[in-house]
Write a protein that holds these residues in place. Structure first.
Motif, PDB file in Angstrom:
ATOM      1  N   HIS A  43      41.941  23.209  29.910  1.00 13.69           N
ATOM      2  CA  HIS A  43      40.917  24.374  29.792  1.00 13.69           C
ATOM      3  C   HIS A  43      41.282  25.661  30.237  1.00 13.69           C
ATOM      4  O   HIS A  43      40.313  26.268  30.760  1.00 13.69           O
ATOM      5  CB  HIS A  43      39.657  23.761  30.494  1.00 13.69           C
ATOM      6  N   VAL A 102      39.198  29.057  29.797  1.00 16.37           N
ATOM      7  CA  VAL A 102      37.944  29.440  30.438  1.00 16.37           C
ATOM      8  C   VAL A 102      38.206  30.863  31.091  1.00 16.37           C
ATOM      9  O   VAL A 102      37.098  31.609  31.108  1.00 16.37           O
ATOM     10  CB  VAL A 102      37.729  28.403  31.560  1.00 16.37           C
ATOM     11  N   GLU A 147      39.541  33.287  29.790  1.00 19.90           N
ATOM     12  CA  GLU A 147      39.618  34.152  28.714  1.00 19.90           C
ATOM     13  C   GLU A 147      38.109  34.467  28.569  1.00 19.90           C
ATOM     14  O   GLU A 147      37.666  35.477  28.157  1.00 19.90           O
ATOM     15  CB  GLU A 147      40.232  33.656  27.464  1.00 19.90           C
ATOM     16  N   TRP A 148      37.247  33.487  28.520  1.00 19.55           N
ATOM     17  CA  TRP A 148      35.911  33.364  28.451  1.00 19.55           C
ATOM     18  C   TRP A 148      35.413  34.259  29.514  1.00 19.55           C
ATOM     19  O   TRP A 148      34.469  35.519  29.133  1.00 19.55           O
ATOM     20  CB  TRP A 148      35.280  32.150  28.635  1.00 19.55           C
ATOM     21  N   GLY A 167      36.064  37.812  28.806  1.00 22.82           N
ATOM     22  CA  GLY A 167      35.217  38.361  27.505  1.00 22.82           C
ATOM     23  C   GLY A 167      33.899  38.744  27.949  1.00 22.82           C
ATOM     24  O   GLY A 167      33.567  39.614  27.193  1.00 22.82           O
ATOM     25  N   HIS A 168      33.417  38.249  28.946  1.00 24.29           N
ATOM     26  CA  HIS A 168      32.068  38.394  29.167  1.00 24.29           C
ATOM     27  C   HIS A 168      31.899  39.596  30.343  1.00 24.29           C
ATOM     28  O   HIS A 168      31.140  40.266  30.317  1.00 24.29           O
ATOM     29  CB  HIS A 168      31.446  37.256  29.934  1.00 24.29           C
ATOM     30  N   VAL A 193      30.166  29.867  33.257  1.00 26.79           N
ATOM     31  CA  VAL A 193      30.587  30.871  32.336  1.00 26.79           C
ATOM     32  C   VAL A 193      30.522  29.969  30.896  1.00 26.79           C
ATOM     33  O   VAL A 193      30.761  28.628  30.837  1.00 26.79           O
ATOM     34  CB  VAL A 193      32.272  31.122  32.563  1.00 26.79           C
ATOM     35  N   THR A 194      30.388  30.789  29.761  1.00 29.77           N
ATOM     36  CA  THR A 194      30.238  30.073  28.765  1.00 29.77           C
ATOM     37  C   THR A 194      31.185  30.743  27.546  1.00 29.77           C
ATOM     38  O   THR A 194      31.697  31.880  27.752  1.00 29.77           O
ATOM     39  CB  THR A 194      28.689  30.324  28.013  1.00 29.77           C
ATOM     40  N   ARG A 195      31.553  30.083  26.402  1.00 35.55           N
ATOM     41  CA  ARG A 195      32.068  30.527  25.432  1.00 35.55           C
ATOM     42  C   ARG A 195      31.375  31.838  24.816  1.00 35.55           C
ATOM     43  O   ARG A 195      30.277  31.824  24.244  1.00 35.55           O
ATOM     44  CB  ARG A 195      32.013  29.387  24.214  1.00 35.55           C
ATOM     45  N   PRO A 196      32.175  32.919  24.601  1.00 40.15           N
ATOM     46  CA  PRO A 196      31.473  34.056  23.996  1.00 40.15           C
ATOM     47  C   PRO A 196      30.940  34.052  22.749  1.00 40.15           C
ATOM     48  O   PRO A 196      31.395  33.164  21.757  1.00 40.15           O
ATOM     49  CB  PRO A 196      32.648  34.972  23.929  1.00 40.15           C
TER      50      PRO A 196
END
Length: 333
Positions: free
Chosen positions: A211, A214, A216-217, A220-221, A265-268
């Motif tokens: 994973h 994560v 990168e997520w 991204g945020h 953290v969540t997927r963009p």
């Protein structure tokens, strides 16, 4: 394995060795607290430590002083730290914690082992009162973990928790399986009662290799790299129909009944509604899984979380209440 490294904290009784075991357990390292517990021999203990999958493995325990020579022989190149306090204070604190005045009978021999270890080991040595100082802990952290930097925010949070060990201590935490799991019925009831749907969601143990996206997520945020802090062993990934969709971690403090949930953290690209139910599912899963990776299992009935305002609204629906400081929320089960 030639790239494995080991470390040991030899701390006198009631010198916060439990606190140090949590501080020294990160994404790349694992530190037992009183790891000899449950092992019939030193050989069994050493074999279990060598079997750990992390690049850095160690133990933080008052029981290590009499075994200093064996540790040095069995783990060539291992790094050591010694934590001490006034001997009389240490003994009295141990008697109060254990309720056994008979412990004093073996105290003189134990102190001799402390003196021997201090004279023979190449170790970072600090007084227990220094553990409230960032500089002293950062020096110990870097020495034991090969130059790693201690995140000041993580240090402040752990210092605020004031972790202490209960009797009997844990023998050794172990990783949860990476298989798909679901929260127990009680957890699911809390989820649905709060108005969140778990339809199509599944949760699995976080694996830093599988994973790695994560980070990168997070970027991204937030438009910046994820802080290089030590993630605890207990972390979960929640997946929906589109694959992994959210991640969350839990710092467990064995013996206290309290745990700290953070780093959401969540997927963009997720909608607010989907991100909310995914984080709610992750929180419930962690409250159910916390303590299950210990032998004997630990029980946690207080969960603290420090999170952004959007997630604050989610966890309040799950039963979290404001607790000092203002952005610290507490769930009592």
């Amino acid at each position: 394995m030639s790239d494995r490294r080991f470390f040991f904290v030899l701390g006198m009784p009631r010198c916060r060795t439990a606190w140090l075991s949590l501080l020294l357990t990160t994404e790349r390292s694992w530190c037992a607290h009183e790891g000899m517990g449950g092992h019939a021999s030193f050989e069994s203990y050493a074999a279990a430590l060598r079997a750990r999958p992390e690049p850095l493995a160690g133990d933080s325990s008052p029981a290590l002083f009499p075994h200093a020579d064996r540790l040095r022989e069995e783990f060539p190149g291992a790094r050591f730290a010694i934590v001490t306090r006034d001997a009389a204070q240490s003994l009295q604190a141990l008697i109060r914690a254990s309720g056994d005045p008979g412990i004093a009978g073996g105290w003189p021999e134990y102190l001799r082992s402390v003196v021997r270890a201090r004279g023979e080991l190449e170790a970072v040595s600090i007084e227990s009162r220094e553990l409230d100082e960032y500089g002293a802990c950062a020096r110990l952290y870097a020495h034991l973990l090969g130059g790693a930097r201690l995140d000041p925010g993580r240090f402040r949070q752990l210092r605020a928790l004031r972790i202490t060990s209960a009797f009997p201590p844990a023998t050794a935490p172990f990783p949860l399986p990476a298989a798909v799991m679901r929260p127990a019925p009680g957890g699911m009831e809390r989820l649905y009662s709060a108005g969140f749907s778990a339809e199509g969601l599944a949760v699995e143990h976080f694996d830093a290799v599988r994973h790695d996206f994560v980070r990168e997520w997070f970027e991204g945020h937030n438009g910046r790299s994820m802080p290089d802090v030590g993630l605890p062993p207990l972390g979960v990934i929640v997946s929906d129909a589109g694959g992994p969709a959210g991640a969350l971690w839990c710092f467990e403090t064995y013996g206290t009944g309290a745990a700290w949930i953070e780093f959401p953290v969540t997927r963009p690209g997720l909608s607010v509604a989907d991100a909310s139910r995914i984080m709610a599912f992750a929180v419930v899963a962690l409250t159910e899984l916390a303590g299950k990776g210990y032998d004997p299992p630990a029980r946690f009935d207080r969960f603290r979380i420090n999170c952004p305002p959007a997630m604050s609204r989610v966890v309040r629906r799950l039963g979290f209440q404001a607790s000092a400081p203002r952005d610290n929320l507490l769930l009592k089960l």
